[in-house]
Design a protein around this motif. Structure first.
Motif, PDB file in Angstrom:
ATOM      1  N   GLN A 182      -4.336  43.440  -3.396  1.00 18.80           N
ATOM      2  CA  GLN A 182      -4.066  44.493  -2.738  1.00 18.80           C
ATOM      3  C   GLN A 182      -2.851  43.909  -1.871  1.00 18.80           C
ATOM      4  N   ALA A 183      -1.897  43.192  -2.501  1.00 24.26           N
ATOM      5  CA  ALA A 183      -0.645  42.923  -2.064  1.00 24.26           C
ATOM      6  C   ALA A 183       0.312  42.786  -3.212  1.00 24.26           C
ATOM      7  N   PRO A 184       1.641  42.510  -2.759  1.00 19.41           N
ATOM      8  CA  PRO A 184       2.606  42.337  -3.963  1.00 19.41           C
ATOM      9  C   PRO A 184       2.310  41.088  -4.549  1.00 19.41           C
ATOM     10  N   LEU A 185       2.276  41.098  -5.844  1.00 21.08           N
ATOM     11  CA  LEU A 185       2.060  40.080  -6.909  1.00 21.08           C
ATOM     12  C   LEU A 185       3.469  39.495  -7.500  1.00 21.08           C
ATOM     13  N   SER A 186       3.449  38.059  -7.250  1.00 24.09           N
ATOM     14  CA  SER A 186       4.585  37.317  -8.072  1.00 24.09           C
ATOM     15  C   SER A 186       4.103  36.340  -9.312  1.00 24.09           C
ATOM     16  N   PHE A 187       4.660  36.604 -10.375  1.00 31.57           N
ATOM     17  CA  PHE A 187       4.088  35.718 -11.356  1.00 31.57           C
ATOM     18  C   PHE A 187       5.410  34.673 -11.809  1.00 31.57           C
ATOM     19  N   ASN A 188       4.949  33.626 -12.650  1.00 34.97           N
ATOM     20  CA  ASN A 188       6.033  32.720 -13.069  1.00 34.97           C
ATOM     21  C   ASN A 188       6.772  32.010 -11.843  1.00 34.97           C
ATOM     22  N   SER A 189       5.777  31.822 -10.839  1.00 36.34           N
ATOM     23  CA  SER A 189       6.090  30.950  -9.673  1.00 36.34           C
ATOM     24  C   SER A 189       6.096  29.622  -9.802  1.00 36.34           C
ATOM     25  N   SER A 190       6.712  28.767  -9.066  1.00 30.62           N
ATOM     26  CA  SER A 190       6.474  27.505  -9.007  1.00 30.62           C
ATOM     27  C   SER A 190       5.270  26.825  -8.421  1.00 30.62           C
ATOM     28  N   HIS A 191       4.220  27.644  -7.791  1.00 34.17           N
ATOM     29  CA  HIS A 191       3.078  27.219  -7.303  1.00 34.17           C
ATOM     30  C   HIS A 191       2.269  28.414  -7.236  1.00 34.17           C
ATOM     31  N   TYR A 192       0.881  28.220  -6.900  1.00 33.04           N
ATOM     32  CA  TYR A 192      -0.118  29.143  -6.551  1.00 33.04           C
ATOM     33  C   TYR A 192      -0.011  29.485  -4.835  1.00 33.04           C
ATOM     34  N   ALA A 193       0.017  30.365  -4.249  1.00 32.62           N
ATOM     35  CA  ALA A 193      -0.096  30.649  -2.992  1.00 32.62           C
ATOM     36  C   ALA A 193      -0.353  32.108  -2.478  1.00 32.62           C
ATOM     37  N   THR A 283       0.113  11.449 -13.091  1.00 31.13           N
ATOM     38  CA  THR A 283       0.484  12.615 -11.945  1.00 31.13           C
ATOM     39  C   THR A 283       1.552  13.192 -12.825  1.00 31.13           C
ATOM     40  N   ARG A 284       2.573  12.595 -13.161  1.00 29.84           N
ATOM     41  CA  ARG A 284       3.722  13.074 -13.810  1.00 29.84           C
ATOM     42  C   ARG A 284       3.483  14.052 -15.011  1.00 29.84           C
ATOM     43  N   ARG A 285       2.355  13.192 -15.758  1.00 29.67           N
ATOM     44  CA  ARG A 285       2.002  14.053 -17.240  1.00 29.67           C
ATOM     45  C   ARG A 285       1.266  15.285 -16.936  1.00 29.67           C
ATOM     46  N   GLU A 286       0.433  15.288 -15.837  1.00 30.86           N
ATOM     47  CA  GLU A 286      -0.322  16.693 -15.610  1.00 30.86           C
ATOM     48  C   GLU A 286       0.822  17.670 -15.205  1.00 30.86           C
ATOM     49  N   LEU A 287       1.659  17.236 -14.055  1.00 28.13           N
ATOM     50  CA  LEU A 287       2.572  18.325 -13.672  1.00 28.13           C
ATOM     51  C   LEU A 287       3.583  18.931 -14.746  1.00 28.13           C
ATOM     52  N   ALA A 288       3.984  17.687 -15.661  1.00 30.45           N
ATOM     53  CA  ALA A 288       4.918  18.289 -16.575  1.00 30.45           C
ATOM     54  C   ALA A 288       4.216  19.303 -17.468  1.00 30.45           C
ATOM     55  N   GLU A 289       2.887  19.094 -17.891  1.00 39.16           N
ATOM     56  CA  GLU A 289       2.120  20.049 -18.572  1.00 39.16           C
ATOM     57  C   GLU A 289       2.258  21.345 -17.912  1.00 39.16           C
ATOM     58  N   GLN A 290       2.136  21.514 -16.620  1.00 43.08           N
ATOM     59  CA  GLN A 290       2.035  22.858 -15.971  1.00 43.08           C
ATOM     60  C   GLN A 290       3.390  23.330 -15.563  1.00 43.08           C
ATOM     61  N   TYR A 291       4.450  22.598 -15.583  1.00 42.98           N
ATOM     62  CA  TYR A 291       5.796  22.991 -15.508  1.00 42.98           C
ATOM     63  C   TYR A 291       6.491  23.581 -16.647  1.00 42.98           C
ATOM     64  N   LEU A 292       6.062  23.082 -17.827  1.00 44.84           N
ATOM     65  CA  LEU A 292       6.419  23.450 -19.245  1.00 44.84           C
ATOM     66  C   LEU A 292       5.916  24.850 -19.552  1.00 44.84           C
ATOM     67  N   GLN A 293       4.641  25.195 -18.984  1.00 46.55           N
ATOM     68  CA  GLN A 293       4.046  26.546 -18.990  1.00 46.55           C
ATOM     69  C   GLN A 293       4.709  27.424 -18.063  1.00 46.55           C
ATOM     70  N   GLN A 294       5.667  27.162 -17.643  1.00 46.10           N
ATOM     71  CA  GLN A 294       6.358  28.180 -16.509  1.00 46.10           C
ATOM     72  C   GLN A 294       7.669  28.719 -17.311  1.00 46.10           C
ATOM     73  N   PRO A 295       7.927  29.556 -18.000  1.00 45.95           N
ATOM     74  CA  PRO A 295       9.077  29.941 -18.645  1.00 45.95           C
ATOM     75  C   PRO A 295      10.295  30.085 -17.560  1.00 45.95           C
ATOM     76  N   SER A 296       9.932  30.213 -16.352  1.00 48.73           N
ATOM     77  CA  SER A 296      11.097  30.452 -15.407  1.00 48.73           C
ATOM     78  C   SER A 296      11.878  29.162 -14.934  1.00 48.73           C
ATOM     79  N   LEU A 297      11.232  27.861 -15.357  1.00 52.02           N
ATOM     80  CA  LEU A 297      11.562  26.491 -14.953  1.00 52.02           C
ATOM     81  C   LEU A 297      12.357  26.129 -16.242  1.00 52.02           C
ATOM     82  N   THR A 298      13.708  25.661 -15.896  1.00 57.09           N
ATOM     83  CA  THR A 298      14.375  25.166 -17.247  1.00 57.09           C
ATOM     84  C   THR A 298      13.712  23.575 -17.455  1.00 57.09           C
TER      85      THR A 298
END
Length: 344
Positions: A182-193, A283-298
């Motif tokens: 019940q709030a404004p939702l924003s997807f393709n963000s750099s993090h969950y918050a 840590t880099r490998r895990e984050l890389a996997e998450q980042y590349l699943q976000q189309p908004s990040l080049t």
């Protein structure tokens, strides 16, 4: 590398949410090599990757990718282990969520939390990490839904966040998310918050009890002291996640942040089955996997967020991790999403 684990109390909350969605977890647990009766053992822990497999099976069986949101319906302090009672007895949600961040490792090691005051309000930021398997997005969505529902429950008020941020693309059906948050939702963000109004965080809690809060702090502190198997590994990973966007973290800087010598840091990591360089790479490998699943990040942005000064070094590391280029990995991921949607 030390295996991340989840408390039986949090796992039980997940199971209750899945069973509410029509999933027979008693049947799934043996398939995954898990013991259903361990859910009733307060000292039992479940491997992070096993919880990921549970989410994956539950989504496949139910056909409901939003099943994690059911966590908002199974509110009980015990899901947060002793931390739930410490949160309840806090003077305000601001104080309670600070306790949640301090003790969240008791609940699940696969999650990193931060709670800060910004110009926009108070922000509770969540990051979910996997071990060998990338984390299920349902895990993060369930954690966010539960945290908000718990805040509403103990405050006795229908708290509405200013904004809710999600990694990943918007779901085909956004209605369940709107109903829960019940709030404004924003997807393709750099993090969950969850972004909260200051007044909601600073208002006194009806369940506040200073003496009980101190008692629960002691219980939680004692539990953390006993539960120290991967303490340094976890702390080092948290520091690496914070420092990577500033460039490749040096062992000296991380050791200073943790208030130990470089030699002590390396020795403790070795005792826990890893090393500084291995942990940095993982840590880099895990984050890389998450980042590349976000189309908004080049790809360039992902490279810098991972602390690579030269993008070519990122491309070489990525090929070593996954056997393909970042571009091919992203294309395959997007193709998989399209295929999943087409089969629904």
């Amino acid at each position: 590398m030390s295996e991340r684990t989840t408390s039986s109390s949090w796992a039980l909350g997940i199971v209750q949410a899945l069973e509410m969605g029509g999933v027979d977890c008693r049947a799934i647990f043996p398939e995954l090599g898990l013991n259903y009766s361990d859910l009733e053992n307060p000292d039992a822990r479940f491997a992070q990757d096993d919880m990921t497999r549970l989410w994956q099976r539950a989504v496949a069986i139910s056909g409901n990718p939003a099943i994690g949101l059911n966590m908002a319906k199974v509110i009980r302090p015990a899901s947060f282990h002793v931390v739930g009672y410490a949160l309840m007895s806090s003077a305000s949600l601001r104080e309670g969520l600070a306790r949640l961040v301090r003790y969240q490792r008791i609940i699940a090691e696969g999650a990193d939390l931060s709670f800060t005051q910004t110009a926009k309000g108070y922000e509770l930021v969540l990051a979910i990490h996997g071990d060998r398997l990338p984390p299920a997005r349902q895990s993060a969505e369930a954690s966010m839904a539960y945290a908000l529902a718990f805040c509403r429950w103990i405050s006795g008020r229908m708290i509405q966040p200013r904004q809710v941020l999600f990694q990943g693309s918007p779901p085909d059906d956004i209605e369940p998310f709107q109903q829960v948050f019940q709030a404004p939702l924003s997807f393709n963000s750099s993090h969950y918050a969850l972004l909260f109004e200051p007044a909601d965080m600073e208002a006194p809690l009806p369940t506040a009890n200073h003496s009980l809060a101190q008692l629960h702090d002691r219980f939680a502190g004692e539990y953390l002291t006993r539960f120290s198997e991967s303490r340094v590994t976890h702390q080092t990973r948290q520091v690496l996640c914070r420092l990577l966007p500033q460039g490749e973290p040096k062992r000296e800087r991380v050791a200073q942040t943790l208030l130990v010598s470089q030699r002590t840091l390396q020795r403790r990591l070795q005792e826990e089955g890893t090393s500084f360089q291995q942990l940095l790479d993982d840590t880099r490998r895990e984050l890389a996997e998450q980042y590349l699943q976000q189309p908004s990040l080049t790809l360039l942005e992902a490279s810098y967020l991972l602390g690579f000064a030269d993008p070519s070094n990122f491309f070489r590391a990525f090929r070593r991790w996954f056997g393909v280029t970042p571009s091919d990995y992203r294309a395959a991921h997007l193709q998989g999403i399209k295929a999943d949607k087409a089969s629904v």
